[in-house]
Structure formats: structure tokens, C-alpha cells
Design an enzyme around this catalytic site. Structure first.
Site, short mmCIF file in Angstrom:
data_model
loop_
_atom_site.label_atom_id
_atom_site.label_comp_id
_atom_site.label_asym_id
_atom_site.label_seq_id
_atom_site.Cartn_x
_atom_site.Cartn_y
_atom_site.Cartn_z
N CYS A 72 111.61 27.97 25.89
CA CYS A 72 110.49 27.04 26.03
C CYS A 72 109.16 27.73 25.79
O CYS A 72 108.20 27.11 25.35
CB CYS A 72 110.53 26.39 27.40
SG CYS A 72 110.69 27.61 28.70
N GLU A 77 109.63 20.91 34.09
CA GLU A 77 109.37 22.10 33.26
C GLU A 77 109.76 21.70 31.85
O GLU A 77 110.95 21.53 31.55
CB GLU A 77 110.25 23.27 33.72
CG GLU A 77 109.95 23.76 35.11
CD GLU A 77 108.64 24.54 35.20
OE1 GLU A 77 107.94 24.68 34.19
OE2 GLU A 77 108.34 24.98 36.31
N GLU A 136 110.02 14.85 25.92
CA GLU A 136 110.46 13.47 25.69
C GLU A 136 111.34 12.98 26.86
O GLU A 136 111.11 11.90 27.43
CB GLU A 136 111.26 13.49 24.39
CG GLU A 136 111.76 12.20 23.87
CD GLU A 136 112.79 12.46 22.74
OE1 GLU A 136 113.00 13.63 22.34
OE2 GLU A 136 113.37 11.47 22.31
N SER A 166 113.25 18.78 27.59
CA SER A 166 112.23 18.41 26.61
C SER A 166 111.16 17.50 27.24
O SER A 166 111.43 16.80 28.23
CB SER A 166 112.90 17.67 25.44
OG SER A 166 113.58 16.54 25.93
#
Ligand code: NAD
Length: 502
Positions: free
Chosen positions: A309, A275, A256, A254
């Protein structure tokens, strides 16, 4: 529509045996329990039941793995191995994975929830291809020769060359959505470059990484070259990203956590490849072939239960075709079979965990509360597993959470657009920039539109098509750097310049 429960009695004996083990870390060619003695449960997301246990590692285990990787790197046996010999080892690992593809596919399905048929047809063949593609690189990793003309040394006869040397010890941290595939995206180029690796799989999906470690031993990789440490992100993962003995971290996950990795890497200024997340647009043009665009855009969001993703989670359709396209996709969603990954009829398996199921359901609730309309799904089929029915939202607004944030589940938000400038603005109205698709028969329009979409990959009349030969990565907050393609190996090297005065 739901199908029956996951039936572990149907799996191969080798899969059942592997599940039955209590797994240890793979460090310096040995299997070692976590130093703290803790283990963590591996849960089958189709049932919520514990199917295996792995080491719950912390900083001390990571330290041991980094020590082994550092020694293997400094002893130079691996670095100085002839390129052709390193290539043979990578090919051998690919061959062993191919020989064990059915077991790996079953483990992936039980661990992650995905359909075993999809794991067998997509995840594993792509992972094996990645190893084979990168196996070809060591013998082709050439540098350049240079003839300097230094102004303050007018009489010197100089010659120089620039070489690619391995960056050192690599920490690889991967997520749970494509556990085997994404581990090969990390270890194949790193090992091809002559680096040594400490890999941490996601806590939800550690099994195939451990199986690959077993195969690496069989293939003959020297001890310490490839190590696997299992455990949580905030413990084992954080220990990798902050470890002073690691020279590069390659991370998929993620946005984050990508930020946390970056901050942790500042200690020894380790190199970082990230990534990260996405909220990819799928754009259906007025001239699109809808027989291709409707199933294609549906697959773009629902493949791997939306846990991709690059999932085409924001659909933009020209207003002249909006109702037809959206109804077509909703119809596909309503007819998908939701069920356990091991069942041959399953189209959509469970999400990876209860946490992920709750997260996706909270997004669906937020969409409903903010006034968007659900025309397919919007609920769970019930039962013990972490299922969510494929969901399609219309009547959305650009400021809604479901439009702005990565949901990472089978949830599509669809909006109409007026003209090309309108759709470019809407498609780019996101902090992410990983993937995009354009559905059109107008080649000239496609070539004009593609460069205006701020995304690392733009697909035309297809979505989620990846290959070891194709550079992959994100613009904006979707990441730093590229994986795959012939330059991926160079990302695991430093350029060293040697200057000779003749
Ligand atoms: P995540 O970021 O929560 O976890 C990914 C990995 O990071 C796991 O191994 C986890 O244990 C580890 N981790 C967690 N906290 C950490 C910390 N503080 N320090 C170090 N490591 C830590 O992501 P996830 O939920 O497993 O995966 C979903 C995310 O991955 C989505 O955002 C998705 O878009 C992204 N993803 C990106 C790509 C890509 O190529 N761009 C591919 C697949 C998934």
C-alpha cells in the site's frame, strides 16, 4: 530473467499436510464447514494450480461466528481475565508462531506468491513482533482520574475516573498482500483490549489465518474469542461490515471497498478503522547519496512485487540527477530474477492472481498508449504463473492513469522536478496520503519538507520501514485511524467515564 517453476515437493511435510486438508471455518473453537456446503479453491499464483480448498462462507456462517464472538464477549470470561493472563496468551501465540515460522513462511509464499525467504525474514518476524508488542499492553491500559468542578453543583464533592473498556465484537477484514502480518495488526490490539474477533482473510490468501487459528487453540484462547471465516468480500466480507452484532470493523484493503465498508457500517453506526490504498511519492533531492537512494527507491517500488500500500510508485528526481537515478533503477529492474516464491533465487514472485496480473498489464498498456516511455520491463515472462516483469516508465504526464491510480504491481513512474515547491506540489497531487520517502543528506531541508508532505508516514533515506511501535495509517483517501504504536489498543476501546458524588 526467469527462474524455474514452484516445486511443492521441496516444502516441509507439515506444510504439505496443511495444504492437503480441505479447510473449514474456525468458529467457537470448532472447525465447521460453510453452512451452504460450498468451498473455494486456493491457487498457487506461481503455477495457476489449485493447492488447497477452504470454506466459501456467506452471511449464515458470519452470523454463527458473530454469535460465538458475542457470547464469548458477554460471558465476560475474556474481558475479565486478568491483564497479565491475557498477555501470557498473546505471548504464547507469538511463541507458537515463531516455533512454526518455516511452515507459515512456506504457506504464505505458496498462497501469495511472495519469496519464501522474504516471508521468513520480514512478514513473519514483523507479525510475531506485533503480537509481542501488543501483548505488553493489557497491563498498561490505564485511564485517568479527574476532579470535576461542576458550576451548578457548587457544594458537591465529586470524583471521577475515565476507563478504557473493550469496544465489543470486532470484525477484521484483511487483504492478500501481507496476509499474516496484517491479521496480527488487527487481532493483536483487539484481543489485547479485551475484544472478541471475527476475522475474514482475503479469498486469495486464506491459509495462514487458518493456521494461526489452529495455533490460537493450542495457545489456549477461550472458544469464541477468535474466529476465522473464509470467503469472498461481496458475501462474507459484506456480511461482516453490515452485521448488527459487530461493534467495530477494522479493514485493510482498497479505497473503493473501504467506501463500501463505511456505508455498510451505518446500520448500527459501528466504529470503523480503514487502512486503504496509496500512490506514494519517493523524492530524490539534488544532494542525495545515490548509492543509497537508487537501490532504496528500487526496493521502495519492487518489494513484494509492488503489492504494497505504501509502494513508492511515483518517483520524483531533481532534474540534475534524473537520468542517473532512473537509469540506475531501470538497471536493477532489468536484473531482478522473476520466478516462483519457493525458489531461493527469486527476487520478484508472481502477482497474487490472474485478475491482478491482468489489471497491472492493463495499466502498463494504458501508459504505453498515453505516450509514456518504458525503459525497463513492460511485459510478462510468460509461463503458467501470474508474473509481471518490473517496469519503469519515464516521459509521463501528471494526468496519466499510471500516474494517478494505484497500480499495486511492480510499476514505477518517474518524473523530474525543478525545485522544492514544484516537487511538493507534484508529491501532494494525489487523493492518497499513506507514505512518502525523501532521499537527502540535508537534515535541515528534510525537516522543512517532511511536514509539507500530506502522508501518514514520511521515511528519510529509507522506504517501507514499518514496526509495531510506529503509528501507521493514511491522510486523505488512504484511510481513517492509525494502527500500531501504543495508541492502537485504544482504538479497540470505548472511554467510559464514572462520576461519584462522595
Ligand atoms: P480489496 O479491497 O479488494 O479486498 C480487501 C479485503 O476486503 C478482502 O478480504 C476482500 O475479500 C474484502 N472485501 C472485498 N469486497 C468487500 C465488500 N464489499 N465488503 C466487505 N469486504 C470486502 O483489496 P485487495 O485487492 O485485497 O488489496 C489491495 C488493496 O489493499 C490496495 O488498495 C492496497 O493499497 C490496500 N492495502 C492497504 C494497506 C494499508 O495499511 N493502508 C495495507 C495493505 C493493502
Amino acid at each position: 530473467m526467469t527462474v524455474a517453476m514452484n516445486d511443492l515437493s521441496t516444502v516441509r511435510p507439515a506444510t504439505r499436510d496443511f495444504l492437503g486438508n480441505e479447510h473449514k471455518n474456525f468458529i467457537n473453537g470448532d472447525w465447521r464447514p460453510a453452512i451452504g456446503g460450498k468451498t473455494l479453491a486456493v491457487i498457487d499464483p506461481a503455477t495457476g494450480e489449485t493447492v488447497s480448498r477452504v470454506a466459501d462462507s456467506d452471511a449464515a456462517d458470519v452470523n454463527a461466528a458473530v454469535g460465538a464472538a458475542r457470547r464469548a464477549f458477554e460471558q465476560r470470561q475474556w474481558q475479565q481475565m486478568k491483564p497479565a493472563a491475557r498477555e501470557r496468551l498473546l505471548h504464547r501465540l507469538a511463541d507458537l508462531m515463531e516455533a512454526n515460522i518455516d511452515v507459515l513462511a512456506e504457506l504464505e509464499s505458496i498462497d501469495n506468491g511472495k519469496s519464501v525467504a522474504v516471508a521468513r525474514a520480514v512478514d513473519l518476524p514483523c507479525a510475531i513482533d506485533c503480537l509481542r508488542f501488543m501483548a505488553g499492553m493489557p497491563s498498561k491500559l490505564n485511564g485517568s482520574t479527574l476532579k470535576p468542578s461542576v458550576p451548578f453543583l457548587p457544594d458537591a464533592e465529586l470524583f471521577a475516573y475515565a476507563n478504557h473498556v473493550p469496544v465489543g465484537v470486532v470484525g477484521a477484514i484483511v487483504p492478500w498482500n501481507f496476509p499474516t502480518l496484517l491479521l496480527t495488526w488487527k487481532i493483536a490490539p483487539a484481543l489485547a483490549a479485551g475484544c472478541t474477533v471475527v476475522l475474514k482473510p482475503a479469498e486469495e490468501t486464506p491459509l495462514t489465518a487458518l493456521f494461526v487459528a489452529k495455533l490460537a487453540t493450542e495457545a489456549g484462547f477461550p472458544p469464541g474469542v477468535f474466529n476465522v471465516v473464509t470467503g469472498y468480500g461481496h458475501t462474507a466480507g459484506a456480511a461482516i461490515s453490515s452485521h448488527p452484532g459487530i461493534d467495530k470493523v477494522t479493514f485493510t484493503g482498497s479505497t473503493e471497498v473501504g467506501r463500501l465498508i463505511l456505508q455498510a457500517a451505518t446500520g448500527n453506526l459501528k466504529k470503523v478503522t480503514l487502512e486503504l490504498g496509496g500512490k506514494s511519492p519517493a523524492i530524490v533531492m539534488p544532494d542525495a547519496d545515490l548509492d543509497i537512494a537508487i537501490p532504496g527507491a528500487a526496493s521502495g517500488i519492487f518489494f513484494n512485487h509492488g503489492q504494497v500500500c505504501t509502494a513508492g510508485s511515483r518517483l520524483f528526481v531533481h532534474k540534475s540527477r534524473f537520468d542517473k537515478v532512473v537509469e540506475g533503477i531501470a538497471d536493477i529492474a532489468r536484473n531482478m530474477k522473476v520466478g516462483p516464491g519457493l525458489h531461493p533465487d527469486t527476487d520478484i514472485g508472481p502477482l497474487v492472481s490472474k485478475v491482478q496480473q491482468d489489471r497491472v498489464c492493463a495499466y502498463i498498456a494504458s501508459g504505453r498508449e498515453s505516450g509514456a516511455e518504458i525503459i525497463a520491463g513492460g511485459d510478462t515472462p510468460g509461463g503458467g504463473g501470474y508474473f509481471v516483469n518490473p517496469t519503469v516508465f519515464v516521459n509521463t504526464r501528471p494526468d496519466m492513469k499510471i500516474v494517478r491510480e494505484e497500480i499495486f504491481g511492480p510499476v514505477l513512474v518517474a518524473s523530474p522536478y525543478d525545485d522544492i515547491e514544484d516537487v511538493i506540489a507534484q508529491a501532494n497531487d494525489t487523493p492518497y496520503g499513506l507514505g512518502a520517502s525523501i532521499w537527502s543528506r540535508d537534515v535541515s531541508m528534510v525537516h522543512r519538507l517532511a511536514p509539507r508532505i500530506r502522508a501518514g508516514t514520511v521515511w528519510v533515506n529509507c522506504h517501507n520501514v514499518i514496526d509495531a511501535a510506529l503509528p501507521f495509517g493514511g491522510f486523505k483517501e488512504s484511510g481513517w485511524g492509525r494502527e500500531n504504536g501504543i495508541d492502537a489498543v485504544k482504538a479497540f476501546t470505548e472511554t467510559q467515564t464514572v462520576v461519584l458524588s462522595l
